[in-house]
Motif scaffolding. Structure first.
Motif, short mmCIF file in Angstrom:
data_model
loop_
_atom_site.label_atom_id
_atom_site.label_comp_id
_atom_site.label_asym_id
_atom_site.label_seq_id
_atom_site.Cartn_x
_atom_site.Cartn_y
_atom_site.Cartn_z
N THR A 1 6.76 -0.75 7.57
CA THR A 1 6.35 0.65 7.91
C THR A 1 7.18 1.54 7.18
O THR A 1 6.85 2.53 6.67
CB THR A 1 6.03 0.96 9.45
OG1 THR A 1 7.52 0.28 10.00
CG2 THR A 1 5.09 0.44 10.09
N LEU A 2 8.59 1.31 6.98
CA LEU A 2 9.42 2.23 6.75
C LEU A 2 9.20 2.35 4.98
O LEU A 2 9.10 3.51 4.31
CB LEU A 2 10.78 1.89 6.86
CG LEU A 2 11.88 3.04 6.30
CD1 LEU A 2 11.74 4.23 7.38
CD2 LEU A 2 13.24 2.49 6.60
N THR B 1 4.68 6.29 0.12
CA THR B 1 3.78 7.41 0.02
C THR B 1 4.52 8.81 -0.01
O THR B 1 3.75 9.44 -0.71
CB THR B 1 3.07 7.67 1.89
OG1 THR B 1 2.82 5.98 2.07
CG2 THR B 1 2.04 8.39 1.83
N MET B 2 5.51 9.11 0.40
CA MET B 2 6.33 10.24 0.07
C MET B 2 6.76 10.62 -1.04
O MET B 2 6.68 11.37 -1.59
CB MET B 2 7.26 10.56 1.44
CG MET B 2 6.94 10.96 2.62
SD MET B 2 7.94 11.44 3.74
CE MET B 2 8.38 12.99 3.27
N GLY C 1 0.96 9.74 -3.42
CA GLY C 1 1.37 8.42 -2.87
C GLY C 1 0.47 7.78 -1.85
O GLY C 1 0.24 6.69 -1.85
N THR D 1 6.51 1.62 3.45
CA THR D 1 5.08 2.29 3.31
C THR D 1 5.33 4.03 3.34
O THR D 1 4.78 4.30 2.39
CB THR D 1 4.00 1.88 4.41
OG1 THR D 1 4.07 0.47 4.29
CG2 THR D 1 2.66 2.26 3.69
N MET D 2 6.22 4.24 4.17
CA MET D 2 6.23 5.58 4.10
C MET D 2 7.01 6.15 3.06
O MET D 2 6.62 7.24 2.46
CB MET D 2 7.19 5.97 5.62
CG MET D 2 7.28 7.55 5.60
SD MET D 2 8.10 7.90 7.17
CE MET D 2 9.88 7.67 6.97
#
Lengths: 346, 184
Positions: free
Chosen positions: B19-20, B26-27, B43, B22-23
């Motif tokens: 999850t980290l 995206t950012m 992203g 992916t974040m």
């Protein structure tokens, strides 16, 4: 702020009361809104490779106002068979518990709402009031899902209250006081093997306690790995099933405000609270800097809480109880024993 | 020499890492110097729909289009429709003979061909069953309405969607079959 003002400016009791009420209201609503926007709207979206709300305001920053406006417009539906009076007060009881928790958290040397000698004990005690609200909500809704959700919440919160209290005991032993300001001072004045550069935040010595506390907080907040009480695939939405409009909004605010409140408690207990290393504890500037420092620490702790929330699937009910009774409680007892032994040996 | 297996990362920690990561992706999707400028709108895997539109896959089942001239009012589609959402009416007409001196023909003319998209479940049986190449899948998807009853689209509307119908895919090499043409 409040402490200074009462000493510097003579204020009537009702003036102090109004000031304190506004202060607590701000302390509850501001972190709650920030948490919802930063974590629920944006961080969760980014973790799922999407953008989240983008339409209301720049980058969706006004989305919260839109949501609140929407909820206020909605009809307040009460089921026919519901116990109307209890049904109406339940959300307020839950919100009340959050207000009471935050009242005990210090934001600076003089910026506190109440400075009790038994500070952390008081906070842990009032944090259980929310269970009552949830049980009332579940019982008065006259709905089987609500009742099941309420009972699950009660079972879960009772189970996780224990490791939480026991995890705090380690900190209390180390600090030698129950007073929240005392705990902050103990961390600020502490030394790591004779080096006092950053004080001694208890996360270093009480890392196990910090872990247990965070897991228990996650369960107390009924955040995702522990969201059996609202498990939407089984219970519609648990004790909140029959709530709509403003009362649902209250539950929602309470959920995130208590996330902020527990994060503040965890920050105070384990990360040094509002104190800034190198700055004198009594410095007046800390009354302004303290809340900012605490807010940063709240964001760090709640980042952990929400990160876990957006990652893990839900525990089964028996696994959830096993984790509390067979793992966390023995672990926290061992932690207390070790802390005690080391405290005596030092 | 036996290889020492890498220590196993617990699944719980791995999940947090995913999850980290992916974040972060995206950012901060850019690489190089721009790495630290957050640009979530580049992203994110999603698209801000009303402002920018994705092109659907060419053979996506967006909506059912109708080539009116090919329809013979045989009613096969209406009868095979599992939820009976196709409404067909027609009448017979005499048409001039194909060759001079021949007998005048009778042809079926379509009066009404409505599909109720509030009922349609996009199974595609009507498209499969049509023997005269009158029904096609079209990737068009923007035909929502404010009222449920307005989702009953008539043959003019169905005809408009023929524009977007993609060509048939070529058959595999060596096939005797000729590739059919889409009658646009």
């Amino acid at each position: 702020m409040i402490g200074t003002m009462t000493t510097a400016i003579e204020m009537a009791y009702w003036q102090q009361t109004i000031l304190r009420s506004v202060g607590v209201l701000l302390a509850v609503l501001l972190p709650a809104g920030t948490l919802v926007y930063v974590f629920l709207f944006k961080m969760m979206s980014f973790m799922q490779s999407r953008l989240g709300p983008m339409e209301a305001g720049p980058y969706g920053s006004m989305q919260l106002l839109a949501e609140v406006g929407k909820w206020i417009q909605k009809e307040d539906i009460v089921p026919w068979r519901a116990d109307r009076r209890l049904f109406a007060i339940a959300p307020y009881v839950v919100v009340l518990s959050v207000f009471l928790i935050l009242a005990g958290v210090p934001f600076g040397p003089d910026a506190w709402f109440v400075n009790l000698d038994v500070g952390i004990f008081y906070i842990l005690a009032v944090s259980s009031i929310s269970v009552l609200g949830i049980l009332i909500a579940g019982w008065s809704s006259a709905n089987k899902y609500s009742l099941l959700g309420g009972l699950r919440a009660a079972g879960q919160l009772i189970a996780y209250e224990l490791p939480m209290v026991l995890a705090v005991v380690g900190v209390v032993i180390q600090a030698g006081t129950l007073n929240m300001q005392g705990i902050v001072a103990a961390q600020h004045d502490g030394e790591i093997f004779g080096w006092g550069g950053i004080g001694n935040p208890f996360i270093l010595t009480q890392i196990v306690g910090f872990f247990i506390f965070l897991v228990a907080v996650q369960a107390e907040l009924t955040q995702t790995p522990f969201d059996m009480p609202v498990a939407e695939s089984e219970l519609v939405s648990g004790y909140m099933t029959e709530y709509s409009g403003m009362r649902f909004l209250l539950f929602f605010i309470a959920e995130f405000a208590s996330a902020g409140a527990f994060a503040a408690v965890a920050a105070t207990l384990f990360l040094g609270g509002w104190a800034l290393p190198g700055v004198d504890l009594d410095a007046d500037v800390m009354n302004v800097l303290g809340p900012v420092v605490l807010l940063v620490k709240i964001m760090i702790v709640s980042f952990l809480v929400f990160w876990v929330r957006f990652t893990y699937p839900r525990f089964r009910e028996d696994q959830l109880q096993q984790l509390a009774w067979k793992f966390l409680i023995p672990l926290s007892l061992v932690n207390i024993l070790a802390t005690m032994a080391l405290k005596v040996a030092w | 020499m036996a290889k020492i297996p890498a220590p196993k990362v617990p699944g719980l920690v791995k999940g947090l890492g995913i999850t980290l990561k992916t974040m972060g992706r995206t950012m901060f999707p850019a690489r190089g110097i721009k790495t630290f400028i957050p640009a979530p709108s580049q992203g994110a895997a999603t698209v801000q729909y009303p402002h920018e539109k994705e092109t659907p896959a060419p053979r996506s089942r967006g909506v059912i289009a109708l080539k009116e001239d090919n329809c013979t009012v045989c009613m096969l589609c209406a009868r095979s429709c599992p939820d009976w959402c196709i409404y067909i009416e027609g009448h017979k007409e005499t048409a001039p003979p194909r060759r001079p001196g021949g007998k005048p023909r009778t042809v079926n003319k379509l009066d009404r061909f409505d599909i109720d998209y509030a009922l349609c479940m996009y199974c595609g049986i009507c498209v499969e069953v049509c023997p005269f190449d009158a029904l096609f899948w079209s990737p068009e998807y923007e035909y929502s309405e404010l009222r449920l009853a307005d989702l009953l689209h008539d043959k003019e509307r169905l005809g408009e969607w023929m524009q977007a119908v993609p060509d048939f895919e070529p058959y595999e090499a060596g096939s005797e079959q000729k590739v059919r043409k889409v009658p646009r």
